[in-house]
Scaffold this motif. Structure first.
Motif, PDB file in Angstrom:
ATOM      1  N   LEU A  17     -82.925 -11.806 -57.924  1.00  0.00           N
ATOM      2  CA  LEU A  17     -83.052 -13.129 -58.523  1.00  0.00           C
ATOM      3  C   LEU A  17     -84.277 -13.221 -59.421  1.00  0.00           C
ATOM      4  O   LEU A  17     -84.314 -14.020 -60.354  1.00  0.00           O
ATOM      5  N   SER A  18     -85.283 -12.405 -59.159  1.00  0.00           N
ATOM      6  CA  SER A  18     -86.511 -12.476 -59.939  1.00  0.00           C
ATOM      7  C   SER A  18     -86.293 -12.052 -61.384  1.00  0.00           C
ATOM      8  O   SER A  18     -86.953 -12.557 -62.289  1.00  0.00           O
ATOM      9  N   VAL A  19     -85.376 -11.116 -61.618  1.00  0.00           N
ATOM     10  CA  VAL A  19     -85.195 -10.589 -62.971  1.00  0.00           C
ATOM     11  C   VAL A  19     -84.703 -11.659 -63.941  1.00  0.00           C
ATOM     12  O   VAL A  19     -85.313 -11.865 -64.994  1.00  0.00           O
ATOM     13  N   PRO A  20     -83.612 -12.388 -63.645  1.00  0.00           N
ATOM     14  CA  PRO A  20     -83.196 -13.434 -64.592  1.00  0.00           C
ATOM     15  C   PRO A  20     -84.226 -14.550 -64.735  1.00  0.00           C
ATOM     16  O   PRO A  20     -84.396 -15.105 -65.825  1.00  0.00           O
ATOM     17  N   LEU A  21     -84.923 -14.888 -63.654  1.00  0.00           N
ATOM     18  CA  LEU A  21     -85.963 -15.909 -63.755  1.00  0.00           C
ATOM     19  C   LEU A  21     -87.121 -15.418 -64.618  1.00  0.00           C
ATOM     20  O   LEU A  21     -87.673 -16.172 -65.428  1.00  0.00           O
ATOM     21  N   ALA A  22     -87.478 -14.152 -64.457  1.00  0.00           N
ATOM     22  CA  ALA A  22     -88.550 -13.582 -65.274  1.00  0.00           C
ATOM     23  C   ALA A  22     -88.147 -13.577 -66.742  1.00  0.00           C
ATOM     24  O   ALA A  22     -88.967 -13.848 -67.628  1.00  0.00           O
ATOM     25  N   ALA A  23     -86.876 -13.282 -67.010  1.00  0.00           N
ATOM     26  CA  ALA A  23     -86.390 -13.308 -68.392  1.00  0.00           C
ATOM     27  C   ALA A  23     -86.485 -14.720 -68.964  1.00  0.00           C
ATOM     28  O   ALA A  23     -86.821 -14.903 -70.141  1.00  0.00           O
ATOM     29  N   GLN A  24     -86.218 -15.721 -68.136  1.00  0.00           N
ATOM     30  CA  GLN A  24     -86.346 -17.110 -68.589  1.00  0.00           C
ATOM     31  C   GLN A  24     -87.794 -17.446 -68.926  1.00  0.00           C
ATOM     32  O   GLN A  24     -88.072 -18.149 -69.901  1.00  0.00           O
ATOM     33  N   VAL A  25     -88.718 -16.937 -68.110  1.00  0.00           N
ATOM     34  CA  VAL A  25     -90.135 -17.190 -68.378  1.00  0.00           C
ATOM     35  C   VAL A  25     -90.540 -16.553 -69.706  1.00  0.00           C
ATOM     36  O   VAL A  25     -91.195 -17.185 -70.544  1.00  0.00           O
ATOM     37  N   ILE A  26     -90.143 -15.291 -69.912  1.00  0.00           N
ATOM     38  CA  ILE A  26     -90.479 -14.612 -71.163  1.00  0.00           C
ATOM     39  C   ILE A  26     -89.860 -15.348 -72.350  1.00  0.00           C
ATOM     40  O   ILE A  26     -90.503 -15.533 -73.392  1.00  0.00           O
ATOM     41  N   ALA A  27     -88.611 -15.782 -72.203  1.00  0.00           N
ATOM     42  CA  ALA A  27     -87.951 -16.514 -73.284  1.00  0.00           C
ATOM     43  C   ALA A  27     -88.708 -17.803 -73.604  1.00  0.00           C
ATOM     44  O   ALA A  27     -88.856 -18.180 -74.776  1.00  0.00           O
ATOM     45  N   LYS A  28     -89.204 -18.472 -72.576  1.00  0.00           N
ATOM     46  CA  LYS A  28     -89.956 -19.714 -72.780  1.00  0.00           C
ATOM     47  C   LYS A  28     -91.289 -19.430 -73.460  1.00  0.00           C
ATOM     48  O   LYS A  28     -91.719 -20.163 -74.359  1.00  0.00           O
ATOM     49  N   VAL A  29     -91.939 -18.344 -73.036  1.00  0.00           N
ATOM     50  CA  VAL A  29     -93.211 -17.949 -73.656  1.00  0.00           C
ATOM     51  C   VAL A  29     -93.012 -17.689 -75.144  1.00  0.00           C
ATOM     52  O   VAL A  29     -93.782 -18.160 -75.993  1.00  0.00           O
ATOM     53  N   VAL A  30     -91.973 -16.942 -75.468  1.00  0.00           N
ATOM     54  CA  VAL A  30     -91.703 -16.588 -76.864  1.00  0.00           C
ATOM     55  C   VAL A  30     -91.338 -17.826 -77.677  1.00  0.00           C
ATOM     56  O   VAL A  30     -91.760 -17.977 -78.829  1.00  0.00           O
ATOM     57  N   ALA A  31     -90.568 -18.729 -77.078  1.00  0.00           N
ATOM     58  CA  ALA A  31     -90.181 -19.951 -77.782  1.00  0.00           C
ATOM     59  C   ALA A  31     -91.392 -20.827 -78.081  1.00  0.00           C
ATOM     60  O   ALA A  31     -91.436 -21.513 -79.113  1.00  0.00           O
ATOM     61  N   GLU A  32     -92.374 -20.795 -77.191  1.00  0.00           N
ATOM     62  CA  GLU A  32     -93.563 -21.632 -77.353  1.00  0.00           C
ATOM     63  C   GLU A  32     -94.637 -20.981 -78.222  1.00  0.00           C
ATOM     64  O   GLU A  32     -95.596 -21.640 -78.611  1.00  0.00           O
ATOM     65  N   ASP A  33     -94.484 -19.689 -78.494  1.00  0.00           N
ATOM     66  CA  ASP A  33     -95.500 -18.961 -79.261  1.00  0.00           C
ATOM     67  C   ASP A  33     -94.826 -18.269 -80.445  1.00  0.00           C
ATOM     68  O   ASP A  33     -94.429 -17.104 -80.355  1.00  0.00           O
ATOM     69  N   PRO A  34     -94.688 -18.959 -81.578  1.00  0.00           N
ATOM     70  CA  PRO A  34     -94.011 -18.376 -82.742  1.00  0.00           C
ATOM     71  C   PRO A  34     -94.633 -17.063 -83.209  1.00  0.00           C
ATOM     72  O   PRO A  34     -93.916 -16.166 -83.662  1.00  0.00           O
ATOM     73  N   ALA A  35     -95.953 -16.937 -83.088  1.00  0.00           N
ATOM     74  CA  ALA A  35     -96.603 -15.698 -83.523  1.00  0.00           C
ATOM     75  C   ALA A  35     -96.176 -14.525 -82.648  1.00  0.00           C
ATOM     76  O   ALA A  35     -95.901 -13.425 -83.146  1.00  0.00           O
ATOM     77  N   ALA A  36     -96.117 -14.754 -81.337  1.00  0.00           N
ATOM     78  CA  ALA A  36     -95.677 -13.696 -80.428  1.00  0.00           C
ATOM     79  C   ALA A  36     -94.231 -13.317 -80.726  1.00  0.00           C
ATOM     80  O   ALA A  36     -93.875 -12.131 -80.742  1.00  0.00           O
ATOM     81  N   LYS A  37     -93.394 -14.320 -80.974  1.00  0.00           N
ATOM     82  CA  LYS A  37     -91.986 -14.061 -81.281  1.00  0.00           C
ATOM     83  C   LYS A  37     -91.855 -13.231 -82.549  1.00  0.00           C
ATOM     84  O   LYS A  37     -91.118 -12.231 -82.586  1.00  0.00           O
ATOM     85  N   ALA A  38     -92.576 -13.617 -83.594  1.00  0.00           N
ATOM     86  CA  ALA A  38     -92.481 -12.904 -84.869  1.00  0.00           C
ATOM     87  C   ALA A  38     -92.938 -11.456 -84.735  1.00  0.00           C
ATOM     88  O   ALA A  38     -92.293 -10.534 -85.254  1.00  0.00           O
ATOM     89  N   GLU A  39     -94.050 -11.241 -84.023  1.00  0.00           N
ATOM     90  CA  GLU A  39     -94.573  -9.885 -83.883  1.00  0.00           C
ATOM     91  C   GLU A  39     -93.664  -9.018 -83.018  1.00  0.00           C
ATOM     92  O   GLU A  39     -93.443  -7.841 -83.310  1.00  0.00           O
ATOM     93  N   LEU A  40     -93.133  -9.594 -81.943  1.00  0.00           N
ATOM     94  CA  LEU A  40     -92.229  -8.840 -81.081  1.00  0.00           C
ATOM     95  C   LEU A  40     -90.965  -8.430 -81.828  1.00  0.00           C
ATOM     96  O   LEU A  40     -90.525  -7.279 -81.756  1.00  0.00           O
ATOM     97  N   LEU A  41     -90.372  -9.376 -82.545  1.00  0.00           N
ATOM     98  CA  LEU A  41     -89.133  -9.077 -83.257  1.00  0.00           C
ATOM     99  C   LEU A  41     -89.357  -8.056 -84.366  1.00  0.00           C
ATOM    100  O   LEU A  41     -88.549  -7.137 -84.555  1.00  0.00           O
ATOM    101  N   ALA A  42     -90.459  -8.195 -85.096  1.00  0.00           N
ATOM    102  CA  ALA A  42     -90.744  -7.248 -86.176  1.00  0.00           C
ATOM    103  C   ALA A  42     -90.957  -5.845 -85.625  1.00  0.00           C
ATOM    104  O   ALA A  42     -90.456  -4.854 -86.171  1.00  0.00           O
ATOM    105  N   SER A  43     -91.697  -5.750 -84.521  1.00  0.00           N
ATOM    106  CA  SER A  43     -91.958  -4.449 -83.920  1.00  0.00           C
ATOM    107  C   SER A  43     -90.678  -3.843 -83.357  1.00  0.00           C
ATOM    108  O   SER A  43     -90.438  -2.640 -83.480  1.00  0.00           O
ATOM    109  N   PHE A  44     -89.849  -4.672 -82.753  1.00  0.00           N
ATOM    110  CA  PHE A  44     -88.585  -4.200 -82.181  1.00  0.00           C
ATOM    111  C   PHE A  44     -87.666  -3.656 -83.269  1.00  0.00           C
ATOM    112  O   PHE A  44     -87.092  -2.571 -83.134  1.00  0.00           O
ATOM    113  N   GLU A  45     -87.525  -4.387 -84.353  1.00  0.00           N
ATOM    114  CA  GLU A  45     -86.618  -3.963 -85.417  1.00  0.00           C
ATOM    115  C   GLU A  45     -87.118  -2.707 -86.119  1.00  0.00           C
ATOM    116  O   GLU A  45     -86.325  -1.940 -86.667  1.00  0.00           O
ATOM    117  N   ALA A  46     -88.433  -2.473 -86.095  1.00  0.00           N
ATOM    118  CA  ALA A  46     -88.997  -1.287 -86.754  1.00  0.00           C
ATOM    119  C   ALA A  46     -89.058  -0.071 -85.837  1.00  0.00           C
ATOM    120  O   ALA A  46     -89.381   1.027 -86.287  1.00  0.00           O
TER     121      ALA A  46
END
Length: 207
Positions: A17-46
């Motif tokens: 149960l911790s895994v989906p909840l942890a994913a929700q926390v990370i998703a919330k963190v990324v949604a609240e931090d546009p800079a973190a989201k942009a850097e993560l996505l750019a690094s992932f795609e590269a």
């Protein structure tokens, strides 16, 4: 405010149960931090392994799931230190709007931003082996002989700066070779190779 420790101990298995909840926390963190989201996505795609993954749907959802799973040990330690009864309770708290939960999510955002840059994008098995292979083989031969003499057939190896996984695979090959040189059956040994890297994005590649 409580923060996530940098040296949380890894449990043997993550509660389901911790895994989906942890994913929700990370998703919330990324949604609240546009800079973190942009850097993560750019690094992932590269990342070099990106093409091999094919269609993963929304990249942010994929990353939230993978990083959420990786962060479960940290969330478990956080829950214990803060006084929650278990990891699930700690994760549900982190999804709340309590001031300390919000502050902890902000700290996670900073951590994700600092870990989104790849520490090494160019790596391969036996990289620069002329500089270190003979020394490592000598060390492994001595270590295997010492352990075998004591009847201890366990061996732990750490790969620090593991990048996308070529380095720990190299260590696995060399460890197996050392065991065979000593006349040992590698299958009779309990060998553990731990891989670590400062880059969260690099660690999404192996396996």
């Amino acid at each position: 405010a409580p923060t996530l420790p940098a040296n949380a101990a890894l449990p043997s298995a993550a509660p389901s149960l911790s895994v989906p909840l942890a994913a929700q926390v990370i998703a919330k963190v990324v949604a609240e931090d546009p800079a973190a989201k942009a850097e993560l996505l750019a690094s992932f795609e590269a990342a070099p392994f990106r093409a091999a993954l094919g269609d993963v749907g929304r990249s942010e959802d994929y990353l939230a799931e993978r990083l959420g799973e990786a962060f479960v040990p940290y969330f478990e330690t956080y829950a214990k230190e803060v006084g929650h009864p278990d990891a699930e309770a700690g994760l549900r708290f982190l999804l709340s709007e309590e001031p300390s939960a919000v502050e902890t999510r902000r700290g996670l955002g900073r951590l994700l931003r600092s870990g989104s840059a790849r520490s090494e994008s160019w790596t391969y098995i036996f990289r620069d082996s002329a500089l270190w292979q003979k020394h490592l083989e000598t060390y492994l031969d001595g270590r295997v002989a010492e352990k075998a003499a004591r009847g201890d057939r366990t061996l732990k190896v750490k790969s620090v700066g593991a990048a996308y996984g070529a380095e720990p695979y190299t260590l696995a090959i060399l460890t197996e070779a050392a065991l065979k040189r000593a006349g040992e059956d590698p299958k009779a040994w309990d060998v553990r190779i731990d891989a670590a890297d400062m880059s969260l994005m690099s660690l999404q590649g192996p396996g």
